[in-house]
Write an enzyme that holds these catalytic residues in place. Structure first.
Site, PDB file in Angstrom:
ATOM      1  N   CYS A   2     -17.562  -6.456   7.407  1.00 42.69           N
ATOM      2  CA  CYS A   2     -18.716  -6.397   8.310  1.00 42.69           C
ATOM      3  C   CYS A   2     -18.350  -6.096   9.769  1.00 42.69           C
ATOM      4  O   CYS A   2     -17.311  -6.522  10.251  1.00 42.69           O
ATOM      5  CB  CYS A   2     -19.476  -7.709   8.296  1.00 42.69           C
ATOM      6  SG  CYS A   2     -19.952  -8.267   6.675  1.00 42.69           S
ATOM      7  N   ARG A  27     -13.803  -0.515   8.893  1.00 41.67           N
ATOM      8  CA  ARG A  27     -13.567  -1.866   8.374  1.00 41.67           C
ATOM      9  C   ARG A  27     -14.087  -2.041   6.960  1.00 41.67           C
ATOM     10  O   ARG A  27     -13.754  -3.008   6.298  1.00 41.67           O
ATOM     11  CB  ARG A  27     -14.245  -2.886   9.287  1.00 41.67           C
ATOM     12  CG  ARG A  27     -13.649  -2.937  10.670  1.00 41.67           C
ATOM     13  CD  ARG A  27     -14.445  -3.839  11.555  1.00 41.67           C
ATOM     14  NE  ARG A  27     -14.418  -5.202  11.051  1.00 41.67           N
ATOM     15  CZ  ARG A  27     -13.617  -6.146  11.508  1.00 41.67           C
ATOM     16  NH1 ARG A  27     -12.785  -5.888  12.460  1.00 41.67           N
ATOM     17  NH2 ARG A  27     -13.655  -7.369  11.009  1.00 41.67           N
ATOM     18  N   GLY A 102     -18.889 -13.332   8.446  1.00 42.64           N
ATOM     19  CA  GLY A 102     -18.357 -14.608   7.974  1.00 42.64           C
ATOM     20  C   GLY A 102     -19.124 -15.089   6.766  1.00 42.64           C
ATOM     21  O   GLY A 102     -19.820 -14.313   6.107  1.00 42.64           O
ATOM     22  N   LYS A 482      -0.585   1.096  -2.683  1.00 44.19           N
ATOM     23  CA  LYS A 482      -1.201   2.205  -1.944  1.00 44.19           C
ATOM     24  C   LYS A 482      -2.027   3.091  -2.876  1.00 44.19           C
ATOM     25  O   LYS A 482      -3.158   3.443  -2.582  1.00 44.19           O
ATOM     26  CB  LYS A 482      -0.069   3.006  -1.287  1.00 44.19           C
ATOM     27  CG  LYS A 482      -0.182   3.512   0.082  1.00 44.19           C
ATOM     28  CD  LYS A 482      -0.722   2.687   1.193  1.00 44.19           C
ATOM     29  CE  LYS A 482      -0.638   1.238   1.163  1.00 44.19           C
ATOM     30  NZ  LYS A 482      -1.198   0.392   2.084  1.00 44.19           N
ATOM     31  N   GLU A 485      -5.152   1.255  -4.072  1.00 42.71           N
ATOM     32  CA  GLU A 485      -6.178   1.114  -3.032  1.00 42.71           C
ATOM     33  C   GLU A 485      -6.993   2.379  -2.834  1.00 42.71           C
ATOM     34  O   GLU A 485      -8.205   2.324  -2.722  1.00 42.71           O
ATOM     35  CB  GLU A 485      -5.524   0.767  -1.682  1.00 42.71           C
ATOM     36  CG  GLU A 485      -5.044  -0.639  -1.533  1.00 42.71           C
ATOM     37  CD  GLU A 485      -4.373  -0.844  -0.183  1.00 42.71           C
ATOM     38  OE1 GLU A 485      -3.356  -0.185   0.107  1.00 42.71           O
ATOM     39  OE2 GLU A 485      -4.856  -1.663   0.608  1.00 42.71           O
ATOM     40  N   LYS A 600     -10.978  -3.419   5.946  1.00 41.90           N
ATOM     41  CA  LYS A 600      -9.778  -3.358   6.768  1.00 41.90           C
ATOM     42  C   LYS A 600      -9.320  -4.747   7.168  1.00 41.90           C
ATOM     43  O   LYS A 600      -8.148  -5.074   7.125  1.00 41.90           O
ATOM     44  CB  LYS A 600     -10.069  -2.524   8.019  1.00 41.90           C
ATOM     45  CG  LYS A 600      -8.900  -2.373   8.950  1.00 41.90           C
ATOM     46  CD  LYS A 600      -7.854  -1.489   8.322  1.00 41.90           C
ATOM     47  CE  LYS A 600      -6.563  -1.421   9.102  1.00 41.90           C
ATOM     48  NZ  LYS A 600      -5.451  -1.045   8.203  1.00 41.90           N
TER      49      LYS A 600
HETATM   50  C1  G6P Z   1      -6.716  -5.846   3.752  1.00 41.98           C
HETATM   51  C2  G6P Z   1      -6.324  -4.449   4.199  1.00 41.98           C
HETATM   52  C3  G6P Z   1      -4.832  -4.235   3.929  1.00 41.98           C
HETATM   53  C4  G6P Z   1      -4.024  -5.328   4.615  1.00 41.98           C
HETATM   54  C5  G6P Z   1      -4.496  -6.729   4.224  1.00 41.98           C
HETATM   55  C6  G6P Z   1      -3.866  -7.786   5.104  1.00 41.98           C
HETATM   56  O1  G6P Z   1      -6.614  -5.969   2.384  1.00 41.98           O
HETATM   57  O2  G6P Z   1      -7.073  -3.484   3.514  1.00 41.98           O
HETATM   58  O3  G6P Z   1      -4.427  -2.970   4.419  1.00 41.98           O
HETATM   59  O4  G6P Z   1      -2.679  -5.178   4.281  1.00 41.98           O
HETATM   60  O5  G6P Z   1      -5.905  -6.830   4.387  1.00 41.98           O
HETATM   61  O6  G6P Z   1      -4.354  -7.615   6.405  1.00 41.98           O
HETATM   62  P1  G6P Z   1      -3.653  -8.045   7.740  1.00 41.98           P
HETATM   63  O7  G6P Z   1      -4.560  -7.524   8.810  1.00 41.98           O
HETATM   64  O8  G6P Z   1      -3.593  -9.531   7.730  1.00 41.98           O
HETATM   65  O9  G6P Z   1      -2.304  -7.430   7.769  1.00 41.98           O
END
Ligand code: G6P
Length: 605
Positions: A2, A27, A102, A482, A485, A600
């Site tokens: 969000c 995001r 949240g 990767k 995803e 994200k």
């Molecule tokens: C999400 C994102 C990933 C990231 C993970 C951890 O799943 O899509 O790319 O590795 O969160 O996020 P952070 O911001 O804590 O590294």
């Protein structure tokens, strides 16, 4: 997940809130909505799917300057993606509107209470309880809107950043923050509110990062925050970072930024000629770090895989026992937390809900918490006692690429910083090599077209097995993540030595193996594993060191990378994995920057 924006000031409030919201598309979201003051009063518009769907609806409208606008991109948690579940949500009389990031954990309980009192709900969301709860307090006779808002917040359990508009005070936006980020950009004659500083890149020079428990309201000229107003800080993000430039996707742009990012990350920290590593953030804690007997690293997703490589680096170079935990496990584990352990929290966004909860568990016990974070001013960066910033700039592509590499180079720096013996040849060789890694990566980036051809060749496969050993084992996990995803195919990462304990049973020509087999201590062992796969009809795509002719006898396809020291191989070897996944997903027609169902920054559990 969000995104929230709000605008109040001298410009078109609709345009400004939406332009800023658009920067948060990365995001991840599935619907969007906006409340603004247009011709004849407040208007609510919401749309499912892409941001453009909402933008089209309001294309001919204008937001009156000086009046409030709040906007939101929603990533469904409670209730399917639909117009009625999209934010803003409102009370029975359509006088109070709210957007929320949240989760309200006790929303069922609150909803039942409100429904019993006659409130009619229109959505399945948890968010909708807030406007009704405020209305409930006003109905009970509370005269002051801010007090009613505060009382409602006291009843809410969970995590939130809220923006609220009371139509009777159309020139004001109320806000509150607990557990989800919220920043306020302060310009002369306007306030711009957002859940992520990226939204304010290029439009606000200074921002206030709100702390948990802070709430208040903004008008064009004035902003009130209780219990204490944070000091505005310079916003270091530039608009360039939030744009794709000449690249078709952020992901490709960000992979190509890697050499420069690594150089920026090493600047002033690595003095190869003098064999020096300096990390200001850790220097502050030098005394306490000396007494540390163990390091525990906590992270999620790609940051977790980077941490597994960090574990190997630190154990080898600093002779310090390291354990790595997935944050969502760590936070609920009944594990002993000890004074002689340092806890390192690794996060690109600095906002991941599980990593943050794990950090707070450690902070509650007053133990040493450290951060390795990319986003400056993020919650994890602020709540850790000391740390190191990635300096990787804004990462927009949902699947992390450049941040992973910068995490690896920082882990290398941290391991060298903590190294016990800084006079031996090995240490000197490592320091020198680290400095030239960006140049080696530049060479690998030139292989993009070659990887595209391979992606064409492997495009029809729906299963992949990624294999590696030693430093390249966590990389196999990251490579598989990767392509999962962004390519939406089944992929597994495995330690090649474990093949005999199960996965070899799956080997057949329809299940290609991506093998990371660069020239290191385990090269021959890895080669034996690949021979066994070949003998069983497996198809192999290998990442190998330039000059390795032998691999051609075993692998069906080979991508060569420059030789480097084993400890730094992941930084060089990951580029072909990222580019392969990228081309694979683009060829399949997927949105690589905003893969389905992913976010994200995962700010809810
Ligand atoms: C999400 C994102 C990933 C990231 C993970 C951890 O799943 O899509 O790319 O590795 O969160 O996020 P952070 O911001 O804590 O590294």
């Amino acid at each position: 997940m969000c995104g929230i924006t709000g605008y109040i000031g001298s410009k078109d409030s609709l345009r400004n809130s939406l332009d800023n919201l658009k920067k948060l598309e990365y995001r991840g979201y599935d619907s969007a909505g906006v409340l603004f003051y247009g011709d004849g009063g407040f208007k609510l518009e919401r749309a499912v799917g892409k941001f453009e769907n909402l933008d089209k609806k309001v294309a001919s409208m204008k937001g009156v300057p000086g009046y409030a606008a709040i906007a939101h991109t929603r990533w469904a948690t409670h209730g399917e993606p639909s117009e009625k579940n999209a934010h803003p949500h409102f009370d029975c009389k359509k006088k109070i509107y709210a957007v929320h990031n949240g989760i309200i954990e006790n929303y069922r309980e609150l909803k039942t209470k409100l429904e019993k009192a006659g409130h009619k709900f229109k959505s399945e969301t948890d968010t909708e309880v807030l406007p009704h709860l405020i209305e409930w307090y006003l109905n009970k006779g509370e005269k002051d809107f801010f007090t009613a808002f505060t009382k409602a917040l006291i009843e809410i359990r969970g995590a939130y950043s809220f923006l609220v508009v009371n139509v009777l005070e159309p020139k004001r936006i109320y806000f509150a923050k607990l557990g989800s980020p919220l920043v306020i950009g302060t310009n002369k004659g306007e306030h711009l509110i957002a859940s992520d500083p990226t939204a304010l890149a290029g439009v606000a020079k200074q921002v206030m990062y709100l702390e948990d428990g802070q709430r208040g309201y903004c008008e064009a000229e004035e902003c009130v925050v209780v219990p204490k107003k944070p000091k505005p800080e310079d916003l270091l993000l530039t608009l360039e970072e939030a744009k794709k430039g000449k690249y078709p996707h952020f992901m490709l742009k960000e992979i190509n930024e890697v050499p420069n990012i690594l150089k920026a990350g090493l600047l002033g920290r690595l003095k190869a000629d003098k064999g020096l590593v300096k990390l200001g953030g850790l220097d502050m804690m030098a005394k306490r770090l000396k007494g540390v007997k163990r390091l525990e690293i906590v992270a999620c997703g790609t940051s977790y895989y980077a941490s597994l490589i960090g574990e190997l680096l630190i154990e080898e170079l600093a002779d310090l026992p390291v354990e790595v935990s997935i944050a969502s496990e760590f936070r609920y584990k009944q594990n002993p937390l000890k004074r002689d352990t340092a806890y390192l929290f690794v996060s690109q966004s600095g906002e991941t809900a599980d990593t943050l909860a794990a950090l707070r568990k450690v902070n509650d016990k007053k133990l040493l918490s450290l951060g390795l974070v990319n986003v400056i001013g993020s919650t994890i960066a602020r709540e850790t006692k000391a740390g190191v910033y990635n300096r990787a700039g804004a990462e927009i592509g949902v699947a992390s690429t450049k941040a992973f590499l910068s995490q690896l180079s920082l882990f290398a720096l941290v391991a060298l910083y903590l190294a016990k013996n800084k006079n031996n040849e090995n240490y000197k060789k490592l320091v020198k090599e680290l400095e030239i890694i960006p140049e080696k990566i530049k060479k690998v980036l030139k292989k993009s077209e070659e990887l595209k051809k391979l992606a064409v060749k492997y495009q029809e496969y729906n299963n992949f097995l990624y294999l590696g050993r030693g430093y390249n084992y966590p990389l196999a996990l990251e490579g598989a993540l990767k392509i999962k995803e962004i390519g939406y195919v089944h992929a597994e990462g495995y330690a090649a030595g474990e093949m005999k304990h199960g996965p070899i049973a799956m080997v057949d020509p329809s299940f290609p193996i991506v093998a990371i087999i660069t020239k290191n201590r385990l090269y021959e062992k890895m080669m034996s594993n690949l021979e066994e796969i070949k003998a069983r009809g497996g198809k192999i795509l290998a990442i190998a060191t330039e000059g390795d002719k032998l691999i051609k006898k075993v692998a069906n396809d080979v991508i060569y990378v420059p030789a480097t020291l084993e400890q730094f191989e992941p930084m060089v070897n990951v580029i072909p994995l990222q580019l392969f996944a990228y081309h694979f997903a683009v060829l399949r027609g997927y949105d690589v920057d905003k893969p389905r169902n992913l976010a994200k920054s995962v700010t809810v559990e």
